[in-house]
Each structure stands twice: as C-alpha cells, then as structure tokens.
Design an enzyme around this catalytic site. Structure first.
Site, PDB file in Angstrom:
ATOM      1  N   PRO A   2      16.994  31.408 -62.069  1.00 45.15           N
ATOM      2  CA  PRO A   2      18.391  31.634 -62.862  1.00 45.15           C
ATOM      3  C   PRO A   2      19.151  32.816 -62.040  1.00 45.15           C
ATOM      4  CG  PRO A   2      16.204  31.911 -63.973  1.00 45.15           C
ATOM      5  CD  PRO A   2      15.870  31.670 -62.642  1.00 45.15           C
ATOM      6  N   GLU A   3      20.533  32.676 -61.950  1.00 45.39           N
ATOM      7  CA  GLU A   3      21.402  33.705 -61.527  1.00 45.39           C
ATOM      8  C   GLU A   3      22.345  34.155 -62.450  1.00 45.39           C
ATOM      9  OE1 GLU A   3      23.054  31.585 -58.067  1.00 45.39           O
ATOM     10  OE2 GLU A   3      21.359  30.544 -57.800  1.00 45.39           O
ATOM     11  N   LYS A  58      20.757  39.807 -61.593  1.00 45.07           N
ATOM     12  CA  LYS A  58      19.651  38.587 -62.186  1.00 45.07           C
ATOM     13  C   LYS A  58      18.668  39.115 -63.194  1.00 45.07           C
ATOM     14  CE  LYS A  58      20.023  36.143 -57.821  1.00 45.07           C
ATOM     15  NZ  LYS A  58      19.382  35.545 -56.994  1.00 45.07           N
ATOM     16  N   ARG A 257      16.658  28.640 -46.511  1.00 45.75           N
ATOM     17  CA  ARG A 257      17.156  28.274 -47.986  1.00 45.75           C
ATOM     18  C   ARG A 257      17.775  26.927 -47.895  1.00 45.75           C
ATOM     19  NH1 ARG A 257      17.626  32.264 -52.001  1.00 45.75           N
ATOM     20  NH2 ARG A 257      16.384  34.053 -51.184  1.00 45.75           N
TER      21      ARG A 257
END
Length: 267
Positions: A2-3, A58, A257
């Site tokens: 979640p951002e 966050k 990433r």
C-alpha cells in the site's frame, strides 16, 4: 505494498468508522507485529478512545486519548478489515482491535507492524522522511529544488522515502508513464519541461489514486465500494498494449524492483 493513495483511503474510511470510538478489547495473534510485551500493549490500548487518524507517507497514526499513538505500517501484503466476527475474512489475523461488536482486523502483517509509541517517538520515526507531495507547500519550485540535488535514476529517486514521502513501486511507474519519461533516466539529465511534467504527473496520479480508492484488492468492510477502484496504466501490465500508443508494455528490474513502462512513448 500500500502506498499514499491506499493509506489515504484507509484514513478517510476508518475516520468515519472509528473516530471517537472506544477500543473495548485487544487481541494479539502475532507478537512480532507489535513492539512491546503483549500484556503491556493490551493494558495500555484497551478502553482507549481513538481521537484522530492521520497519515504520514505510507503510515497511519491512530492517536489515543492519553496522547499515545498506534503507528501502522502495512509493508508488503498487509491490509485491514472492519466488521463483525461473522464477516471476518478467512485469513490469519495478527492484531484485532474491538469496538463493541465491530472489530478492526489487521491481516498480512508478516513484515508490517502496529507499534505503540509516544507522540515524540512518532516524530522521531518521521524525522528522515521527505515532504508530503500533495501538501500545499510542495510547490513546483520546491520540487525543482529537491531534484536539482539528485543524480540517480528516476525510479529509484521517486521511491526513496527520504526524498519524497509516500510514492512506492507501483505509483512511481504510473507517474513516469503519465510524464512520458523512462524510469531508468537520470534525474540530472531531465530538462526543465520534463521536470515540470513530472511534478504535475505526481499530483495527477496520486490524486487520481485517492479519488478512485487506490488499488487494494480487499474491501475495508462489507459493502465497501470505494476501496480498490484505481486501474493501472502500466504497472503489472507486462505484454499488454499501452493505452496511449498501443505498444506492448515491458517489465525490467531497476534497483531490484520490478518496473513497468512503455518503450515507445516514454523516453
């Protein structure tokens, strides 16, 4: 993970559900998800009223009536559900806060946590965080000043929480697609117009994410039609057609990433 938009959505929805409500009971299913002994956590949190819920980057901060705080970071795979026992998802619950017959379940906190801290300790946690990119004082000029000091790749810079707070792996790809800039470009190679586009893309994508409830798969409560409405432009869409130029989206690794972008219209 979640951002900013996901945590902002949680903040707004939970504010309507539990602000001003008293925590009637606490259950800990995984001791590693909290930072103090279980008995102490339960004793200090039980019967406390939640005064406010706020967000920083966050994180969510649940401020309790005695001035202490519950600091939540969902990390990778964490989520929440609010409802009655019979509505509870069939998942392992790490922490459960009860509000009478309704409960807030913290799920998937294998790396995430809910820490009991003083307000000063929360401030210490946030000392190294960069600015909130949707605040009024985060102007184009402020953004340009920050970026002038950076030399690394754009993808890596955008997800660095000490540079800009709240942007993670998914929305960094979305922002760079919207700005039509490759994620492996170096910050110091961008011209003024590209920096201006990047700034406005940060604003557009994150505000769109908030408006559409972020991308979380799991609803916060039964009948929740807000959470998870955001549809990705490029993230996790390898091999699909770019909605702007119809070229297939590709996936690469940048700084370990997974990164998605259009090789044609991002340059």
């Amino acid at each position: 993970m979640p951002e900013l938009p996901e945590m902002e959505t949680y903040k707004t929805l939970l504010g309507k559900l539990i602000n001003g409500q008293k925590i009637s009971d606490v259950e800990i299913g995984r001791e590693k998800s909290i930072n103090v002994p279980v008995d102490r956590f339960i004793a200090q949190v039980s019967n406390m009223t939640i005064k406010t819920i706020s967000r920083r980057a966050k994180y969510l901060i649940f401020q309790l009536q005695d001035g202490s705080c519950l600091l939540l970071h969902l990390m990778l795979g964490g989520w929440m559900f609010f409802g009655r026992e019979e509505e509870r998802p069939d998942r392992t619950v790490q922490v459960k806060l009860s509000f009478g017959e309704q409960h807030l379940y913290f799920i998937g906190l294998r790396l995430g946590y809910l820490h009991l801290l003083t307000s000063d300790e929360v401030k210490e946690e946030f000392e190294k965080l960069g600015p909130e990119v949707l605040e009024a004082d985060f102007t184009l000029e402020a953004f340009q000043q920050i970026m002038k000091k950076r030399k690394g790749m754009l993808k890596t810079t955008l997800i660095n929480q000490e540079v800009l707070a709240g942007i993670g792996n998914a929305y960094s790809d979305e922002i760079l697609w919207h700005a039509e800039i490759r994620p492996d470009r170096k910050v110091n190679e961008l011209d003024e117009q590209q920096l201006i586009r990047l700034y406005h893309s940060i604003q557009f994508i994150l505000n769109k994410g908030i408006k559409e409830g972020g991308y979380m798969d799991h609803p916060l409560f039964k009948g929740d039609s807000k959470t998870g409405g955001y549809q990705f432009y490029v993230y996790d869409r390898e091999g699909e057609a770019c909605t702007r130029c119809n070229t297939n989206i590709i996936k690469e690794e940048i700084s370990s990433r997974k990164t998605f972008y259009c090789p044609n219209c991002q340059n």
